[in-house]
Design a protein around this motif. Structure first.
Motif, PDB file in Angstrom:
ATOM      1  N   CYS A   1      18.700  38.044  -2.661  1.00 14.10           N
ATOM      2  CA  CYS A   1      18.153  37.200  -3.709  1.00 14.10           C
ATOM      3  C   CYS A   1      17.770  38.232  -4.936  1.00 14.10           C
ATOM      4  N   ARG A   2      17.820  37.558  -6.196  1.00 13.25           N
ATOM      5  CA  ARG A   2      18.109  38.101  -6.806  1.00 13.25           C
ATOM      6  C   ARG A   2      17.958  37.926  -8.810  1.00 13.25           C
ATOM      7  N   ASN A   3      16.776  38.101  -9.339  1.00 13.04           N
ATOM      8  CA  ASN A   3      16.043  37.016 -10.360  1.00 13.04           C
ATOM      9  C   ASN A   3      15.870  35.168 -10.284  1.00 13.04           C
ATOM     10  N   SER A   4      15.303  35.323  -8.610  1.00  9.99           N
ATOM     11  CA  SER A   4      15.030  34.585  -7.914  1.00  9.99           C
ATOM     12  C   SER A   4      16.140  33.464  -7.706  1.00  9.99           C
ATOM     13  N   VAL A   5      17.523  34.101  -7.574  1.00 11.42           N
ATOM     14  CA  VAL A   5      19.243  33.115  -7.854  1.00 11.42           C
ATOM     15  C   VAL A   5      19.254  33.803  -6.028  1.00 11.42           C
ATOM     16  N   PHE A   6      19.879  32.486  -5.303  1.00  2.79           N
ATOM     17  CA  PHE A   6      19.868  33.743  -3.645  1.00  2.79           C
ATOM     18  C   PHE A   6      21.411  33.211  -3.813  1.00  2.79           C
ATOM     19  N   SER A   7      22.462  34.402  -3.140  1.00  5.54           N
ATOM     20  CA  SER A   7      23.351  34.177  -2.552  1.00  5.54           C
ATOM     21  C   SER A   7      23.489  33.794  -1.102  1.00  5.54           C
ATOM     22  N   PRO A   8      24.723  33.215  -0.933  1.00  4.20           N
ATOM     23  CA  PRO A   8      25.117  32.253   0.099  1.00  4.20           C
ATOM     24  C   PRO A   8      24.887  33.155   0.679  1.00  4.20           C
ATOM     25  N   TYR A   9      24.921  32.171   2.531  1.00  2.00           N
ATOM     26  CA  TYR A   9      24.357  33.526   3.384  1.00  2.00           C
ATOM     27  C   TYR A   9      25.634  34.034   4.445  1.00  2.00           C
ATOM     28  N   SER A  10      25.649  35.560   4.630  1.00  2.00           N
ATOM     29  CA  SER A  10      26.457  36.109   5.387  1.00  2.00           C
ATOM     30  C   SER A  10      27.097  35.434   6.648  1.00  2.00           C
ATOM     31  N   PRO A  11      28.197  35.973   7.570  1.00  2.00           N
ATOM     32  CA  PRO A  11      29.130  34.726   8.458  1.00  2.00           C
ATOM     33  C   PRO A  11      27.583  35.712   9.547  1.00  2.00           C
ATOM     34  N   GLU A  12      27.595  34.057   9.912  1.00  2.00           N
ATOM     35  CA  GLU A  12      26.382  34.503  11.615  1.00  2.00           C
ATOM     36  C   GLU A  12      27.486  35.418  12.220  1.00  2.00           C
ATOM     37  N   VAL A  13      26.471  36.261  12.884  1.00  2.00           N
ATOM     38  CA  VAL A  13      26.514  37.341  13.736  1.00  2.00           C
ATOM     39  C   VAL A  13      25.717  37.151  15.307  1.00  2.00           C
ATOM     40  N   THR A  14      26.268  37.504  16.626  1.00  2.00           N
ATOM     41  CA  THR A  14      25.416  36.812  17.096  1.00  2.00           C
ATOM     42  C   THR A  14      25.269  38.375  18.361  1.00  2.00           C
ATOM     43  N   PHE A  15      24.381  38.466  18.640  1.00  2.00           N
ATOM     44  CA  PHE A  15      24.033  39.557  19.686  1.00  2.00           C
ATOM     45  C   PHE A  15      22.875  38.859  21.322  1.00  2.00           C
ATOM     46  N   HIS A  16      24.018  40.014  22.818  1.00  2.00           N
ATOM     47  CA  HIS A  16      22.858  39.932  23.017  1.00  2.00           C
ATOM     48  C   HIS A  16      21.788  40.493  23.559  1.00  2.00           C
ATOM     49  N   THR A  17      20.659  39.979  23.843  1.00  2.00           N
ATOM     50  CA  THR A  17      19.482  41.009  24.234  1.00  2.00           C
ATOM     51  C   THR A  17      19.738  41.947  26.011  1.00  2.00           C
TER      52      THR A  17
END
Length: 727
Positions: free
Chosen positions: A481-497
């Motif tokens: 977020c910069r100056n109340s403007v949001f970027s698109p989300y990053s590619p989703e990554v998955t982790f196994h606990t």
């Protein structure tokens, strides 16, 4: 110095949490101040047991009251931002340990984490200088309200003219003379103008409550006493006398004030420039709002026009189909008896004049034949399905969701190589090389088998997420977020606990540690075997088919309960490393009763002669070690052991098939000990695929165990080493 109206400095006297004048302010290690009540409530919000009643520095006896509701929201935000960075216990224990207490809070001024230690807020100094300034401000604000003598009784109570700092009371002239007569010890008391702020005459050390502070630690930047320097936490720190520190700091502050006063014209010019920027910001912001509103109005108009056109097409098709179906209904109704075509035909049959009948019946018969044929081959006159009018707006919806201004920041990328996930997750991300500074980031994560999502606001490029469920899949994504403007989300990554909480320990340099053949890192989180004179001397005894014994090292923390997990990295060039667990009884045997390692039948995997391995291996042993080396991990020959395939199903290892037993060495190896179940598991820590498991006798205290030989090196995970219990 120029005299400054006390009312002009109100902003400097406000607590950053409650937004009110400071009340008994405490100085944090970062040199910011905060009200005693606010910091106590901040700790209470972190953990109900984190409140630590203070000494004279922390105002004992104060009621446990919540801060006013306007500040509670800010406290909650501070706690939420701190909760993801909080360091809790790992689940292991050490002798003499106590339950960990949450004493880490974020500074509301600089957002840095402040660790208050075991004594909590009792370790903090009260900011008496700030208290005095606040009191003078309050007196200036209520100048019309006089401070009354504490000795006089109404209605003859007089206005106070002095306040005694030793008696902590205010007096009128007559009462002061009576209670402080000449020639008595009370005549030597320190008195000031009328005040309600009575501070101690001498600042006492919060760590050694009976000692006065008389030195200044230049490392910690705080006053200390001589006991702190002799054997306390400041023993190795550089200190100076209090008078010298007073002189130096006062000179620095005076020079800084003089500099600012000399730059008053420059400051006024800069204020004018900033005010112009404020005006430009307001004008440009309003212009941007109007332009954005115009764009959306045009989009709404285009969408409304398209909506009307498409709904008109649907209505026209609907009307046409209904007309066709209604006509077909009328036609079929004519086939019913005494109605329509059938009724007309019945009337024609009543005609007795042959020529007239033939003239009329010919055309009627043709119509009857068509109706009969239509009855045999029935088809609806129109299709009731409107599939061709189904509207797919998913692409347009995605375009609208991704619609943004031209200055939208680039999406960050989660760094898989730096991120680590246990029962807590350390998530790191990278920003584009040419990115502009961002205000903050939004991390969103969820467990894959649930739909509820959690979002955290992060000021930086990494964060720690707490309280993850064991043996679960979590997805993470982040945006800037910069100056109340949001970027698109990053590619989703998955982790196994992992299947259990992270177990924290370091390598022990005490129990059986060989300093000649093992080299520990300074932090004791890495160990490496080196060739020394001991190997050369042992070479005279080496025979064909034998090998030199491994050098063992264990963790400095034992396990007596629970299901705990730890991970480490074995360098690919390592010749041989054995990893696993061992009980305290087995350690005594290893380090005090060494076996004859020159026997070619001796197998270090189980402590048994290899000739009897098949008959004795199934017996649950008080230790288990797995062999790694030369870029491979070797599964032992055992009918009771099991290795897990990629799909997760257990499959027995064929002792005769070496290719099944020699697996590629993972980049990170994980070990999980289930103490109550008496089983130990070995994992590929990157994919959480179980490679091998077997029973182990957990009758004593179990320790992580490692054996090294031939230039081998083992590095503990940063997350495992950094979170080690220190209580």
């Amino acid at each position: 110095f120029l005299s400054v109206p006390i009312k002009n400095i109100e902003r400097e006297l406000m607590c950053p949490i409650c937004k009110e004048l400071f009340t008994h302010p405490l100085i944090l290690p970062c040199q910011h101040s905060i009200c005693h009540k606010c910091i106590r409530d901040l700790l209470m919000l972190n953990h109900d047991d984190s409140f630590d009643a203070g000494s004279e520095c922390s105002l004992p006896g104060s009621p446990r009251s919540r801060v006013p509701s306007p500040s509670m929201e800010r406290l909650d935000r501070l706690v939420r931002s701190a909760s993801v960075r909080r360091s809790l216990g790992s689940g292991g224990w050490r002798r003499g340990s106590v339950t960990p207490r949450i004493t880490t809070i974020p500074c509301p001024g600089c957002q840095h984490d402040i660790d208050l230690g075991e004594r909590g807020i009792s370790m903090l100094f009260r900011n008496f200088t700030l208290e005095s300034i606040v009191e003078r401000y309050r007196q200036a604000a209520r100048a019309a309200v006089a401070i009354m003598c504490n000795i006089c009784k109404p209605p003859q109570q007089q206005e106070a003219t002095k306040s005694c700092m030793d008696c902590k009371a205010s007096y009128c002239n007559e009462c002061f003379k009576v209670h402080h007569p000449w020639g008595t010890p009370k005549a030597q008391h320190e008195y000031v103008g009328p005040t309600t702020n009575f501070r101690p005459k001498v600042l006492m050390c919060p760590e050694h409550e009976m000692e006065k502070v008389n030195m200044y630690c230049e490392v910690c930047r705080r006053p200390v006493c001589h006991l702190c320097k002799l054997g306390g936490s400041h023993a190795n720190h550089k200190v100076t006398s209090m008078s010298n520190a007073y002189k130096i700091l006062k000179e620095k502050l005076a020079k800084s004030i003089h500099y600012l006063i000399s730059k008053e014209d420059q400051v006024r010019n800069q204020i004018t420039d900033i005010e112009l920027l404020v005006k430009q910001t307001e004008d440009n912001g309003e212009l941007a709002e109007r332009q954005a509103n115009e764009h959306f109005e045009r989009l709404f108009e285009t969408l409304q026009d398209r909506k009307c056109e498409m709904l008109r097409s649907i209505a026209q098709s609907k009307k046409r189909r209904l007309d066709q179906l209604n006509a077909q209904v009328e036609e079929y109704q004519g086939m019913l008896e005494n109605s329509g075509l059938v009724g007309y035909a019945q009337e024609v049959l009543k005609e007795t004049d042959q020529s007239c009948f033939v003239q009329t019946a010919k055309q009627l018969h043709t119509r009857i034949q068509k109706a009969t044929e239509s009855l045999r081959t029935f088809h609806p006159a129109a299709d009731p399905c409107f599939d061709e009018f189904v509207l797919d707006t998913s692409r347009e919806e995605n375009l609208l969701k991704e619609m943004c201004f031209g200055g939208v920041p680039d999406p960050p990328l989660i760094d898989l190589s730096s991120s680590r996930v246990y029962n807590e997750a350390s998530i790191c991300w990278r920003l584009s090389e040419d990115h502009l500074p961002t205000d903050h980031h939004i991390l969103e994560y969820r467990r894959l088998d649930t739909m509820s999502e959690v979002t955290d606001r992060v000021y930086g490029s990494n964060t720690v997420v707490c309280d993850l469920d064991p043996d679960s899949l979590y997805s993470f994504r982040v945006r800037s977020c910069r100056n109340s403007v949001f970027s698109p989300y990053s590619p989703e990554v998955t982790f196994h606990t992992p299947p259990g909480p992270a177990f924290s320990f370091l390598f022990s340099d005490k129990c059986g540690f060989s300093s000649e053949r093992l080299v520990l890192s300074k932090r004791r989180d890495a160990v490496e075997s080196v060739a020394g004179s001991a190997f050369l001397l042992a070479s005279e005894r080496v025979q064909t088919g034998s090998y030199i014994a491994l050098d063992y090292i264990i963790g400095d923390t034992g396990i007596t309960q629970g299901r705990l997990y730890w991970a480490f990295k074995v360098e690919p060039h390592s010749y041989m490393v054995k990893v696993g667990v061992a009980s305290d009884t087995k350690l005594m045997e290893w380090f005090h009763n060494p076996r004859d390692t020159s026997s070619p039948r001796f197998d270090q995997d189980s402590g048994h002669d290899s000739g009897s391995e098949d008959t004795c291996y199934d017996v649950s042993q008080p230790f288990t070690l797995l062999t790694l080396g030369m870029g491979k991990i070797f599964i032992p020959k055992s009918s009771s052991s099991s290795c897990v395939s990629t799909g997760g199903a257990a499959a027995s290892c064929d002792p005769s098939n070496l290719s099944n037993r020699a697996l590629p060495l993972p980049q990170r190896v994980g070990v999980c000990l289930d103490y109550e179940a008496g089983r130990v598991f070995f994992y590929d820590a990157d994919t959480m695929r179980c490679l091998y498991e077997r029973p182990v006798d957990c009758s004593g205290t179990m320790y992580p165990a490692f054996g090294l030989m031939g230039g081998a090196r083992v590095q503990l995970e940063e997350f495992v080493a950094a979170k080690r219990l220190t209580f």
